[in-house]
Design a protein around this motif. Structure first.
Motif, short mmCIF file in Angstrom:
data_model
loop_
_atom_site.label_atom_id
_atom_site.label_comp_id
_atom_site.label_asym_id
_atom_site.label_seq_id
_atom_site.Cartn_x
_atom_site.Cartn_y
_atom_site.Cartn_z
N LEU A 1 0.75 -1.43 0.06
CA LEU A 1 0.22 0.21 -0.68
C LEU A 1 0.99 0.93 -0.11
CD1 LEU A 1 -2.50 0.35 2.46
CD2 LEU A 1 -2.80 -1.14 -0.18
N SER A 2 1.63 1.17 0.63
CA SER A 2 3.00 2.49 0.47
C SER A 2 3.14 2.54 -0.86
CB SER A 2 3.81 2.03 1.95
OG SER A 2 5.48 2.80 1.20
N SER A 3 3.46 2.12 -1.08
CA SER A 3 3.89 2.31 -2.61
C SER A 3 3.35 2.74 -3.79
CB SER A 3 5.02 0.67 -3.64
OG SER A 3 4.08 0.19 -3.75
N CYS A 4 1.61 2.44 -3.99
CA CYS A 4 1.20 2.46 -4.27
C CYS A 4 0.36 4.00 -4.08
CB CYS A 4 -0.58 1.57 -3.59
SG CYS A 4 -1.27 1.33 -5.49
N TYR A 5 0.26 4.01 -2.45
CA TYR A 5 0.30 5.41 -1.85
C TYR A 5 0.31 6.40 -2.29
CZ TYR A 5 -0.92 9.74 1.64
OH TYR A 5 -0.92 10.54 1.92
N ARG A 6 2.37 6.47 -2.33
CA ARG A 6 3.65 7.25 -2.91
C ARG A 6 3.55 7.79 -4.51
NH1 ARG A 6 8.84 4.49 -1.44
NH2 ARG A 6 7.72 3.01 -0.52
N ALA A 7 2.74 6.50 -5.36
CA ALA A 7 2.68 6.70 -6.52
C ALA A 7 1.44 7.82 -6.88
CB ALA A 7 2.42 5.58 -7.05
N ILE A 8 0.85 7.46 -6.21
CA ILE A 8 -1.35 8.25 -5.99
C ILE A 8 -0.80 9.65 -5.73
CG2 ILE A 8 -3.16 8.59 -4.84
CD1 ILE A 8 -3.69 5.84 -5.13
N VAL A 9 0.22 10.16 -4.68
CA VAL A 9 0.70 11.06 -3.83
C VAL A 9 1.73 11.46 -5.64
CG1 VAL A 9 1.71 12.20 -2.70
CG2 VAL A 9 0.53 10.52 -2.44
N LEU A 10 2.45 11.17 -5.52
CA LEU A 10 3.45 11.89 -6.94
C LEU A 10 2.97 12.10 -7.78
CD1 LEU A 10 6.63 12.11 -7.58
CD2 LEU A 10 6.38 10.10 -8.54
N TRP A 11 1.50 11.12 -8.71
CA TRP A 11 0.68 11.45 -9.66
C TRP A 11 -0.11 12.94 -9.19
CZ3 TRP A 11 -4.59 11.32 -9.82
CH2 TRP A 11 -5.41 11.70 -10.80
N ARG A 12 -1.09 13.42 -8.14
CA ARG A 12 -0.81 13.90 -7.90
C ARG A 12 -0.40 15.28 -7.88
NH1 ARG A 12 -5.03 13.36 -2.52
NH2 ARG A 12 -7.02 12.39 -4.10
#
Length: 116
Positions: A1-12
């Motif tokens: 989840l953490s890498s997914c969360y970081r990807a979403i934050v980075l995407w935002r």
């Protein structure tokens, strides 16, 4: 989840950054566009003001020409009236002198008829 969360934050962050860049680019393009339009508007205003000055000057010239023509016409009319009045006086004098001569001649005829 953490890498997914970081990807979403980075995407935002990328999306927000792209939005900011797009807005900045639109502002720059808008300024360039407004400068072009404002330059054209300033030139149009200058031309309109110059045209108004020229129109006013031309109206003054035409007015002076028309006034000059009107003055010449009035002076000519005044001269003609004076000539007509002078001729009327001359004609009246001639007529009065003719009448006077006729009256004097009539008196002479009456006087000569009385003596006969």
């Amino acid at each position: 989840l953490s890498s997914c969360y970081r990807a979403i934050v980075l995407w935002r962050e990328v999306v927000e950054s792209n939005k900011k860049l797009k807005r900045a680019a639109q502002k720059v393009l808008g300024r360039w566009h407004n400068q072009t339009i404002s330059h054209a508007f300033v030139q149009w205003c200058d031309n309109a003001a110059e045209e108004a000055k020229l129109r006013f000057a031309a109206a003054g010239v035409v007015s002076r020409m028309l006034n000059g023509c009107l003055v010449r016409c009035l002076l000519t009319w005044k001269e003609e009236v004076q000539k007509t009045q002078m001729l009327a006086r001359i004609v009246m004098r001639i007529q009065l002198s003719s009448c006077y001569r006729a009256i004097v001649l009539w008196r002479e005829v009456v006087e000569s008829n009385k003596k006969l």
